[in-house]
Design a protein around this motif. Sequence first.
Motif, mmCIF file in Angstrom:
data_model
loop_
_atom_site.group_PDB
_atom_site.id
_atom_site.type_symbol
_atom_site.label_atom_id
_atom_site.label_comp_id
_atom_site.label_asym_id
_atom_site.label_seq_id
_atom_site.Cartn_x
_atom_site.Cartn_y
_atom_site.Cartn_z
ATOM 1 N N PHE A 177 0.857 -1.188 0.000
ATOM 2 C CA PHE A 177 0.000 0.000 0.000
ATOM 3 C C PHE A 177 0.894 1.239 0.000
ATOM 4 C CE2 PHE A 177 -4.495 -1.177 1.014
ATOM 5 C CZ PHE A 177 -4.350 -2.541 0.943
ATOM 6 N N ASN A 178 0.952 1.963 -1.087
ATOM 7 C CA ASN A 178 1.639 3.259 -1.188
ATOM 8 C C ASN A 178 2.902 3.378 -0.326
ATOM 9 O OD1 ASN A 178 -1.315 3.657 -2.016
ATOM 10 N ND2 ASN A 178 -0.286 5.453 -2.825
ATOM 11 N N VAL A 179 3.923 2.706 -0.783
ATOM 12 C CA VAL A 179 5.190 2.670 -0.060
ATOM 13 C C VAL A 179 5.956 3.977 -0.296
ATOM 14 C CG1 VAL A 179 7.287 1.330 0.321
ATOM 15 C CG2 VAL A 179 5.217 0.194 -0.519
ATOM 16 N N PHE A 180 6.634 4.465 0.748
ATOM 17 C CA PHE A 180 7.461 5.670 0.592
ATOM 18 C C PHE A 180 8.689 5.566 1.474
ATOM 19 C CE2 PHE A 180 6.925 8.093 4.560
ATOM 20 C CZ PHE A 180 5.890 7.379 5.153
ATOM 21 N N GLY A 181 9.695 6.407 1.157
ATOM 22 C CA GLY A 181 10.895 6.449 1.980
ATOM 23 C C GLY A 181 12.122 6.799 1.160
ATOM 24 N N PRO A 182 13.309 6.748 1.810
ATOM 25 C CA PRO A 182 14.556 7.092 1.140
ATOM 26 C C PRO A 182 14.786 6.270 -0.128
ATOM 27 C CG PRO A 182 14.915 6.991 3.494
ATOM 28 C CD PRO A 182 13.506 6.538 3.254
ATOM 29 N N ARG A 183 15.337 6.939 -1.123
ATOM 30 C CA ARG A 183 15.690 6.399 -2.444
ATOM 31 C C ARG A 183 14.501 6.281 -3.404
ATOM 32 N NH1 ARG A 183 19.863 3.552 0.450
ATOM 33 N NH2 ARG A 183 18.865 1.519 0.424
ATOM 34 N N GLN A 184 13.336 6.765 -2.982
ATOM 35 C CA GLN A 184 12.215 6.827 -3.935
ATOM 36 C C GLN A 184 12.402 8.078 -4.783
ATOM 37 O OE1 GLN A 184 8.294 7.041 -2.120
ATOM 38 N NE2 GLN A 184 7.420 5.819 -3.780
ATOM 39 N N ASP A 185 12.328 7.894 -6.090
ATOM 40 C CA ASP A 185 12.689 8.956 -7.044
ATOM 41 C C ASP A 185 11.706 10.139 -6.980
ATOM 42 O OD1 ASP A 185 13.541 10.443 -9.174
ATOM 43 O OD2 ASP A 185 13.197 8.895 -10.689
ATOM 44 N N PRO A 186 12.209 11.352 -6.652
ATOM 45 C CA PRO A 186 11.306 12.499 -6.624
ATOM 46 C C PRO A 186 11.196 13.212 -7.974
ATOM 47 C CG PRO A 186 13.419 13.140 -5.726
ATOM 48 C CD PRO A 186 13.564 11.699 -6.176
ATOM 49 N N ASN A 187 11.989 12.772 -8.949
ATOM 50 C CA ASN A 187 12.136 13.584 -10.164
ATOM 51 C C ASN A 187 11.536 12.999 -11.431
ATOM 52 O OD1 ASN A 187 13.612 15.625 -8.862
ATOM 53 N ND2 ASN A 187 15.438 14.314 -8.884
ATOM 54 N N SER A 188 10.796 11.903 -11.309
ATOM 55 C CA SER A 188 10.237 11.309 -12.521
ATOM 56 C C SER A 188 8.860 11.900 -12.788
ATOM 57 C CB SER A 188 10.143 9.791 -12.351
ATOM 58 O OG SER A 188 9.052 9.281 -13.048
ATOM 59 N N GLU A 189 8.490 11.853 -14.047
ATOM 60 C CA GLU A 189 7.138 12.260 -14.447
ATOM 61 C C GLU A 189 6.098 11.417 -13.691
ATOM 62 O OE1 GLU A 189 4.685 11.896 -18.675
ATOM 63 O OE2 GLU A 189 6.806 11.394 -18.577
ATOM 64 N N TYR A 190 6.502 10.210 -13.283
ATOM 65 C CA TYR A 190 5.576 9.287 -12.626
ATOM 66 C C TYR A 190 5.903 9.093 -11.147
ATOM 67 C CZ TYR A 190 4.215 8.309 -17.412
ATOM 68 O OH TYR A 190 3.770 8.432 -18.703
ATOM 69 N N SER A 191 6.579 10.076 -10.553
ATOM 70 C CA SER A 191 6.944 9.950 -9.134
ATOM 71 C C SER A 191 5.706 9.771 -8.261
ATOM 72 C CB SER A 191 7.682 11.202 -8.663
ATOM 73 O OG SER A 191 8.987 11.219 -9.171
ATOM 74 N N MET A 201 7.714 21.084 -2.263
ATOM 75 C CA MET A 201 7.462 22.009 -1.153
ATOM 76 C C MET A 201 8.766 22.464 -0.501
ATOM 77 S SD MET A 201 3.991 20.232 0.336
ATOM 78 C CE MET A 201 3.818 21.283 1.784
ATOM 79 N N ALA A 202 9.777 21.577 -0.484
ATOM 80 C CA ALA A 202 11.079 21.970 0.065
ATOM 81 C C ALA A 202 11.700 23.096 -0.777
ATOM 82 C CB ALA A 202 12.008 20.765 0.128
ATOM 83 N N LEU A 314 15.613 13.483 1.571
ATOM 84 C CA LEU A 314 15.499 14.331 0.371
ATOM 85 C C LEU A 314 16.341 15.597 0.495
ATOM 86 C CD1 LEU A 314 11.669 13.934 -0.323
ATOM 87 C CD2 LEU A 314 13.472 13.387 -1.981
ATOM 88 N N ALA A 315 16.501 16.069 1.725
ATOM 89 C CA ALA A 315 17.258 17.301 1.939
ATOM 90 C C ALA A 315 18.762 17.108 1.714
ATOM 91 C CB ALA A 315 17.010 17.818 3.361
ATOM 92 N N GLN A 316 19.223 15.884 1.812
ATOM 93 C CA GLN A 316 20.672 15.604 1.699
ATOM 94 C C GLN A 316 21.208 15.904 0.301
ATOM 95 O OE1 GLN A 316 21.574 11.583 2.782
ATOM 96 N NE2 GLN A 316 20.822 11.892 4.864
#
Length: 316
Positions: A177-191, A201-202, A314-316
Amino acid sequence: MRVLVTGGGGFIGSNLVETCLKRGDDVRVIDNFATGRRENLVDVESWRKAGGGVFELVEGDIRDAETVRRAVTGMDVVLHQAAIPSVARSVADPLTSHQVNQDGTLNLLIAARDLGVKRFVAASSSSLYGESPTLPKVETMPSAPLSPYGVDKLAGETYCKVFTQLYGLQTVALRYFNVFGPRQDPNSEYSAVIPLFASLMARGEKPTLNGEGTQTRDFTYIDNVVQMNLLGAEAPEAACGEAYNVACGERISLLELVEKLNGILGTQIAAQHGPPRAGDIQHSLADIAKAEEKLGYKVTVAMDEGLQRTVAWLAQ
Ligand code: UD1
């Protein structure tokens, strides 16, 4: 344990690679880096050193049966994460989604059956429940996918069950169910929505809600998913041929998500609204009793803590 992580260059896959290597498993990855990213594996040598095992990479496509056989040879356990993991992308290109998610899974199951794999754990998805109004979703409910992606995941886990029944291959399907966390790509068209909104927002930008933003999701931090894969790999044989929800058993709306992110980031950004997304499900919430009772699953990192860790990454 000798573990093959398919899609080991991806978000979930690379987190599994890290945990398995650090605990001393020998790990092989198959990935064609179509949606996986090489940078997810930059630290692989330090993970390997920590556990003292072996790491191998097979660069290739799970649609190719020969490559798949090569990757599966000698493995005890397959943690199958390789996929084109996006509802929206499957709506735009159902054929490629089918070929990777269904044909690729079948190639892996056949190789696992023929090459003596002891346990096959497969990533399935909450998307196969579709839009039935009943919440929470229990594994016994009928499936009714709304997207080609949901169809693919339903087919994949049905193949797993049938391979257990027909050939005795020990399979476990995990409905993420809607997994999230470090190393999930924030920059894809399908993120996925969390890395997308958190990174926008950052930077002080407004996220766009597809529709009202009243959709709800049972957002699941990655550590819980890693735990379930390891439990699935080690569970008694009686647990096989079955599917399990992997979630936290709590849901929030997208509007609440924006609020939480504002809290963590110290911002006051209002989301904007766009049109609803085709194939989108309104509400999603899991019943996790089966995973708790049959596999000994326990939520270890809840939503708020997971969101803080993700924003920090994500801030790193
Ligand atoms: C679905 C599956 C999930 C699967 C994932 C793979 C369900 C309930 N969940 O997630 O199990 O792992 O696909 O991709 O089917 N959104 C916005 N604005 C954006 C981006 C997204 O409002 O800019 C909304 C979407 O319309 C959706 C929610 O956020 O309502 C979550 O979207 P997303 O992160 O893409 O995942 P799902 O499609 O829910």
